[in-house]
Each structure stands twice: as structure tokens, then as C-alpha cells.
Design a protein around this motif. Structure first.
Motif, PDB file in Angstrom:
ATOM      1  N   VAL A 210      94.013  37.344  -5.706  1.00 25.53           N
ATOM      2  CA  VAL A 210      93.950  37.422  -4.248  1.00 25.53           C
ATOM      3  C   VAL A 210      93.247  38.735  -3.900  1.00 25.53           C
ATOM      4  O   VAL A 210      93.659  39.801  -4.373  1.00 25.53           O
ATOM      5  CB  VAL A 210      95.361  37.411  -3.619  1.00 25.53           C
ATOM      6  N   THR A 211      92.203  38.640  -3.097  1.00 24.24           N
ATOM      7  CA  THR A 211      91.505  39.831  -2.612  1.00 24.24           C
ATOM      8  C   THR A 211      91.787  39.957  -1.125  1.00 24.24           C
ATOM      9  O   THR A 211      91.519  39.045  -0.359  1.00 24.24           O
ATOM     10  CB  THR A 211      89.986  39.716  -2.859  1.00 24.24           C
ATOM     11  N   ASN A 212      92.344  41.089  -0.733  1.00 16.27           N
ATOM     12  CA  ASN A 212      92.767  41.314   0.643  1.00 16.27           C
ATOM     13  C   ASN A 212      91.846  42.338   1.299  1.00 16.27           C
ATOM     14  O   ASN A 212      91.765  43.477   0.857  1.00 16.27           O
ATOM     15  CB  ASN A 212      94.216  41.824   0.644  1.00 16.27           C
ATOM     16  N   SER A 213      91.168  41.925   2.361  1.00 15.74           N
ATOM     17  CA  SER A 213      90.272  42.855   3.064  1.00 15.74           C
ATOM     18  C   SER A 213      90.898  43.375   4.357  1.00 15.74           C
ATOM     19  O   SER A 213      90.232  44.000   5.160  1.00 15.74           O
ATOM     20  CB  SER A 213      88.938  42.162   3.373  1.00 15.74           C
ATOM     21  N   GLY A 214      92.205  43.129   4.535  1.00 11.78           N
ATOM     22  CA  GLY A 214      92.891  43.575   5.745  1.00 11.78           C
ATOM     23  C   GLY A 214      94.120  44.391   5.419  1.00 11.78           C
ATOM     24  O   GLY A 214      94.197  45.059   4.395  1.00 11.78           O
ATOM     25  N   GLY A 215      95.113  44.282   6.310  1.00 13.27           N
ATOM     26  CA  GLY A 215      96.372  45.008   6.128  1.00 13.27           C
ATOM     27  C   GLY A 215      97.261  44.352   5.090  1.00 13.27           C
ATOM     28  O   GLY A 215      97.026  43.228   4.659  1.00 13.27           O
ATOM     29  N   ALA A 216      98.293  45.061   4.685  1.00 12.43           N
ATOM     30  CA  ALA A 216      99.228  44.553   3.680  1.00 12.43           C
ATOM     31  C   ALA A 216      99.810  43.214   4.124  1.00 12.43           C
ATOM     32  O   ALA A 216     100.008  42.968   5.311  1.00 12.43           O
ATOM     33  CB  ALA A 216     100.338  45.566   3.441  1.00 12.43           C
ATOM     34  N   ASP A 217     100.067  42.342   3.150  1.00 13.76           N
ATOM     35  CA  ASP A 217     100.625  41.020   3.423  1.00 13.76           C
ATOM     36  C   ASP A 217     101.563  40.668   2.285  1.00 13.76           C
ATOM     37  O   ASP A 217     101.679  41.422   1.309  1.00 13.76           O
ATOM     38  CB  ASP A 217      99.493  39.988   3.551  1.00 13.76           C
ATOM     39  N   THR A 218     102.228  39.536   2.396  1.00 15.84           N
ATOM     40  CA  THR A 218     103.144  39.080   1.362  1.00 15.84           C
ATOM     41  C   THR A 218     102.871  37.617   1.054  1.00 15.84           C
ATOM     42  O   THR A 218     102.827  36.788   1.966  1.00 15.84           O
ATOM     43  CB  THR A 218     104.610  39.235   1.822  1.00 15.84           C
TER      44      THR A 218
ATOM     45  N   VAL B 116     100.890  41.929  -1.299  1.00 13.25           N
ATOM     46  CA  VAL B 116      99.444  42.057  -1.454  1.00 13.25           C
ATOM     47  C   VAL B 116      99.050  43.336  -0.721  1.00 13.25           C
ATOM     48  O   VAL B 116      99.177  43.407   0.499  1.00 13.25           O
ATOM     49  CB  VAL B 116      98.701  40.839  -0.858  1.00 13.25           C
ATOM     50  N   PRO B 117      98.599  44.356  -1.452  1.00  7.62           N
ATOM     51  CA  PRO B 117      98.315  45.639  -0.802  1.00  7.62           C
ATOM     52  C   PRO B 117      97.147  45.555   0.176  1.00  7.62           C
ATOM     53  O   PRO B 117      96.231  44.751  -0.004  1.00  7.62           O
ATOM     54  CB  PRO B 117      97.998  46.578  -1.968  1.00  7.62           C
ATOM     55  N   ALA B 118      97.189  46.382   1.198  1.00 12.55           N
ATOM     56  CA  ALA B 118      96.081  46.478   2.151  1.00 12.55           C
ATOM     57  C   ALA B 118      94.816  46.870   1.407  1.00 12.55           C
ATOM     58  O   ALA B 118      94.852  47.737   0.525  1.00 12.55           O
ATOM     59  CB  ALA B 118      96.407  47.526   3.223  1.00 12.55           C
ATOM     60  N   GLU B 119      93.712  46.186   1.749  1.00 14.63           N
ATOM     61  CA  GLU B 119      92.412  46.485   1.129  1.00 14.63           C
ATOM     62  C   GLU B 119      92.502  46.475  -0.391  1.00 14.63           C
ATOM     63  O   GLU B 119      91.799  47.231  -1.069  1.00 14.63           O
ATOM     64  CB  GLU B 119      91.879  47.836   1.618  1.00 14.63           C
ATOM     65  N   GLY B 120      93.357  45.614  -0.959  1.00  8.65           N
ATOM     66  CA  GLY B 120      93.557  45.601  -2.410  1.00  8.65           C
ATOM     67  C   GLY B 120      93.564  44.201  -2.981  1.00  8.65           C
ATOM     68  O   GLY B 120      93.150  43.236  -2.330  1.00  8.65           O
ATOM     69  N   THR B 121      94.048  44.092  -4.201  1.00  7.76           N
ATOM     70  CA  THR B 121      94.102  42.805  -4.887  1.00  7.76           C
ATOM     71  C   THR B 121      95.485  42.572  -5.479  1.00  7.76           C
ATOM     72  O   THR B 121      96.241  43.509  -5.722  1.00  7.76           O
ATOM     73  CB  THR B 121      93.057  42.722  -6.024  1.00  7.76           C
ATOM     74  N   LEU B 122      95.767  41.309  -5.700  1.00  9.06           N
ATOM     75  CA  LEU B 122      96.973  40.867  -6.406  1.00  9.06           C
ATOM     76  C   LEU B 122      96.495  39.904  -7.476  1.00  9.06           C
ATOM     77  O   LEU B 122      95.940  38.847  -7.158  1.00  9.06           O
ATOM     78  CB  LEU B 122      97.948  40.174  -5.448  1.00  9.06           C
ATOM     79  N   ALA B 123      96.663  40.275  -8.743  1.00  7.53           N
ATOM     80  CA  ALA B 123      96.166  39.452  -9.852  1.00  7.53           C
ATOM     81  C   ALA B 123      97.280  38.595 -10.448  1.00  7.53           C
ATOM     82  O   ALA B 123      98.398  39.060 -10.646  1.00  7.53           O
ATOM     83  CB  ALA B 123      95.562  40.339 -10.926  1.00  7.53           C
ATOM     84  N   PHE B 124      96.941  37.350 -10.711  1.00  8.53           N
ATOM     85  CA  PHE B 124      97.768  36.426 -11.472  1.00  8.53           C
ATOM     86  C   PHE B 124      96.960  36.108 -12.722  1.00  8.53           C
ATOM     87  O   PHE B 124      95.938  35.427 -12.637  1.00  8.53           O
ATOM     88  CB  PHE B 124      98.051  35.152 -10.663  1.00  8.53           C
ATOM     89  N   ALA B 125      97.379  36.644 -13.887  1.00  6.10           N
ATOM     90  CA  ALA B 125      96.596  36.532 -15.112  1.00  6.10           C
ATOM     91  C   ALA B 125      97.517  36.293 -16.302  1.00  6.10           C
ATOM     92  O   ALA B 125      98.701  36.622 -16.267  1.00  6.10           O
ATOM     93  CB  ALA B 125      95.790  37.810 -15.322  1.00  6.10           C
ATOM     94  N   SER B 126      96.957  35.746 -17.354  1.00  4.38           N
ATOM     95  CA  SER B 126      97.705  35.486 -18.576  1.00  4.38           C
ATOM     96  C   SER B 126      98.388  36.769 -19.050  1.00  4.38           C
ATOM     97  O   SER B 126      97.767  37.832 -19.098  1.00  4.38           O
ATOM     98  CB  SER B 126      96.745  34.966 -19.647  1.00  4.38           C
ATOM     99  N   GLY B 127      99.677  36.688 -19.332  1.00  4.44           N
ATOM    100  CA  GLY B 127     100.444  37.845 -19.776  1.00  4.44           C
ATOM    101  C   GLY B 127     101.008  38.686 -18.650  1.00  4.44           C
ATOM    102  O   GLY B 127     101.686  39.671 -18.883  1.00  4.44           O
ATOM    103  N   GLY B 128     100.729  38.294 -17.399  1.00  2.18           N
ATOM    104  CA  GLY B 128     101.224  39.043 -16.248  1.00  2.18           C
ATOM    105  C   GLY B 128     101.785  38.107 -15.208  1.00  2.18           C
ATOM    106  O   GLY B 128     102.463  37.131 -15.523  1.00  2.18           O
TER     107      GLY B 128
END
Length: 113
Positions: free
Chosen positions: A16-24, A54-66
Motif C-alpha cells: 500500500v502506497t499512501n500519498s496522504g495522511g495516516a490511515d488504517t 498506514v503511515p502518512a506519505e508512507g508505505t505498508l508492505a505485505f511480503a513473504s516472511g512479514g
């Protein structure tokens, strides 16, 4: 999504790539399963989570092993080349629909193979 080896369960990965404010991210739904759960891997153990920040202006990764999704009680076993429809439900942004391609069971996102 790697092509599942079982008829009843599959895993899903995305970023997830977030270009705005923090979200959930509060839940995930899919036509592939009525039982989609979100998990984190903590000290090598899988733990079900009810939400992810999901951090503001950040990413949330869903990946193998995580962090990852688990699709239980599949409506069918998706095959390589198929696309799985997934809905991501966010507290502020609402619902975002994505299409998750089914890759070979041995797919490594780091190499693209």
C-alpha cells in the motif's frame, strides 16, 4: 499471490502506497474467500491482526516472511495467470479495489521470477 499448493488456503502479498495522511487498513475482502485474514510475522510466528496502520506519505508492505493475507475456505483454487479481486477497507479512505495477479508458486517478488 503465489499459486496456492492447497485447494483450501492461499497467501497474498502487496504494498500500500499512501500519498496522504495516516490511515488504517481495517479489513480485506475477496470473492475468492469469505475468510480473509491479515497477519504479521513476529519473531518467526504468524499472528492475526485486526488492523494495520498506514503511515502518512508512507508505505505498508505485505511480503513473504512479514505481513501477509491468508485466504481460507477458497471458492476455487486460483491458477497461475488468473487475477484475484481484492477489496482493501480503510478507516479514512474507504474501499480500494485491487487486482492481485496469481504468479508461479515459487514466485520471488525480489527477482520478478
Amino acid at each position: 499471490m503465489p499459486a496456492p499448493s492447497m485447494d483450501t488456503m492461499a497467501a497474498g502479498f502487496f504494498t500500500v502506497t499512501n500519498s496522504g495522511g495516516a490511515d488504517t487498513l481495517t479489513s480485506v475482502t475477496s470473492d475468492l474467500s469469505d475468510d480473509v485474514t491479515m497477519h504479521a510475522t513476529v519473531d518467526g510466528a504468524m499472528q492475526e491482526k485486526k488492523s494495520f496502520t498506514v503511515p502518512a506519505e508512507g508505505t505498508l508492505a505485505f511480503a513473504s516472511g512479514g505481513n501477509h493475507l491468508m485466504f481460507g475456505k477458497l471458492t476455487h483454487k486460483p491458477g497461475q495467470g488468473e487475477k484475484v479481486s481484492v477489496e482493501l477497507h480503510f478507516a479514512k479512505s474507504g474501499t480500494v479495489r485491487i487486482s492481485m495477479p496469481v504468479k508461479p508458486a515459487t514466485y520471488d517478488p525480489k527477482t520478478g521470477r
